[in-house]
Design an enzyme around this catalytic site. Structure first.
Site, short mmCIF file in Angstrom:
data_model
loop_
_atom_site.label_atom_id
_atom_site.label_comp_id
_atom_site.label_asym_id
_atom_site.label_seq_id
_atom_site.Cartn_x
_atom_site.Cartn_y
_atom_site.Cartn_z
N LYS A 162 -1.95 7.87 -0.29
CA LYS A 162 -2.46 7.11 0.80
C LYS A 162 -3.83 6.60 1.01
CE LYS A 162 2.62 6.02 1.15
NZ LYS A 162 3.31 6.31 3.07
N PRO A 222 0.95 -1.43 0.15
CA PRO A 222 0.43 -0.16 -0.41
C PRO A 222 0.86 1.76 -0.10
CG PRO A 222 -0.37 -1.15 2.41
CD PRO A 222 1.28 -1.59 1.53
N GLU A 223 1.45 1.34 -1.43
CA GLU A 223 1.77 3.05 -1.33
C GLU A 223 1.13 3.22 -1.88
OE1 GLU A 223 6.23 3.79 -0.98
OE2 GLU A 223 6.91 1.67 -0.72
N ARG A 280 11.71 3.89 11.09
CA ARG A 280 11.39 3.05 9.24
C ARG A 280 13.14 2.11 8.80
NH1 ARG A 280 6.65 3.85 7.64
NH2 ARG A 280 7.17 1.70 6.39
#
Length: 271
Positions: free
Chosen positions: A52, A2-3, A259
């Site tokens: 997004k 999901p980008e 991240r």
DNA sequence: TGAGTATGTTCAG
DNA sequence: TGAACCTACTCAT
């Protein structure tokens, strides 16, 4: 994955399958039931994507806002509607297709004003025709923050996630820790154009494949990559310890702002 | 069966 | 900065 490309692709699919029809909206899991009742049976007028974020616009200006987060997923089906499997937050049933949504971080009905609020917090989305790269440049060009931080900041550029961040920085030979204000306008323009290309390609393929020459870039333009045609699709994302496709240096990984950050220390040396 | 992992975001401290 | 959250999948035991 999901980008931004995933969300744009969903918008396209949902437009084809559901827009112009009355749609049965439910929440088998129950967590979206109250909101689902508000739009259930209404005509879906439009589907829009910004970064997004996905917006289903129903009659009477009711908007279902969906953000997939890390795990969220839509599945699309035809034929008989089957009993829900697993945790189905939202189910859409149209005339020919039905879709299940699982695991989103957001699934809620918003008013138009609330939608404006969501969008006001988002930077330009390279996939949108109305995107204004100047807005992104105003933030990046004056920021001391590293590019790795800025590219993931949805208020700077909407739609870029960890994969596109890693790949676009590699493709332009940029040190992830380079402060935004040291990037320079020319390189920013090249990065923006490349992001638009990469994301659009992701929409077409339904997958991220960045291993190909930089079309409209400047500076670092990798040679024909070793990995082409070998089933590999990225230069550095999650390739820790594997050889860089361009120079052979082991791909590095570190934690940056909680991240994973991947890069080639040789190809992306500080400038 | 359980641990570990993930492309994201928000909130508390 | 770390924890929490939403889910499904892979791998080890």
């Amino acid at each position: 994955m999901p980008e931004g490309h995933t969300i744009r692709r969903l918008a396209r699919t949902h437009t084809r399958r559901f827009v112009g029809h009355e749609v049965a909206v439910s929440s088998p899991q129950g967590r979206f039931s109250r909101d689902a009742e508000l739009v259930d049976g209404r005509e879906l007028r439009a589907v829009d994507a910004h970064g997004k974020h996905l917006f289903h616009v129903y009659a009477d200006d009711l908007v279902v806002h969906v953000h997939l987060g890390l795990y969220g997923k839509f599945t699309m089906h035809t034929g008989d509607v089957t009993p829900p499997r697993g945790q189905v937050r939202m189910r859409l049933v149209g005339p020919t297709h039905w879709a299940d949504l699982r695991g989103p971080i957001a699934c809620e009905v918003l008013t138009e004003g609330e939608v404006d609020g969501v969008r006001a917090r988002l930077g330009p989305d390279p996939l949108r025709d109305d995107a204004d790269p100047e807005a992104a440049w105003r933030r990046i060009g004056r920021s001391k923050a590293p590019l790795a931080t800025l590219l993931m900041d949805q208020s700077v550029i909407a739609g870029v996630g960890n994969v596109y961040r890693a790949e676009v920085l590699f493709r332009h030979g940029l040190d992830p820790l380079l402060p935004g204000r040291e990037l320079g306008r020319e390189r920013f323009d090249a990065v923006w154009a490349d992001l638009a290309d990469l994301l659009a390609d992701g929409v077409r393929r339904g997958a991220i494949d960045t291993v190909r020459p930089v079309h409209r870039g400047c500076g670092h333009a990798p040679d024909e990559p070793h990995g082409r045609g070998c089933g590999r699709e990225v230069y550095v994302y999650r390739r820790t310890g594997e050889p860089c496709r361009v120079c052979g240096t082991e791909v590095s990984r570190r934690t940056h702002a909680a991240r994973n950050l991947f890069w080639c220390a040789t190809c992306q040396a500080a400038t």
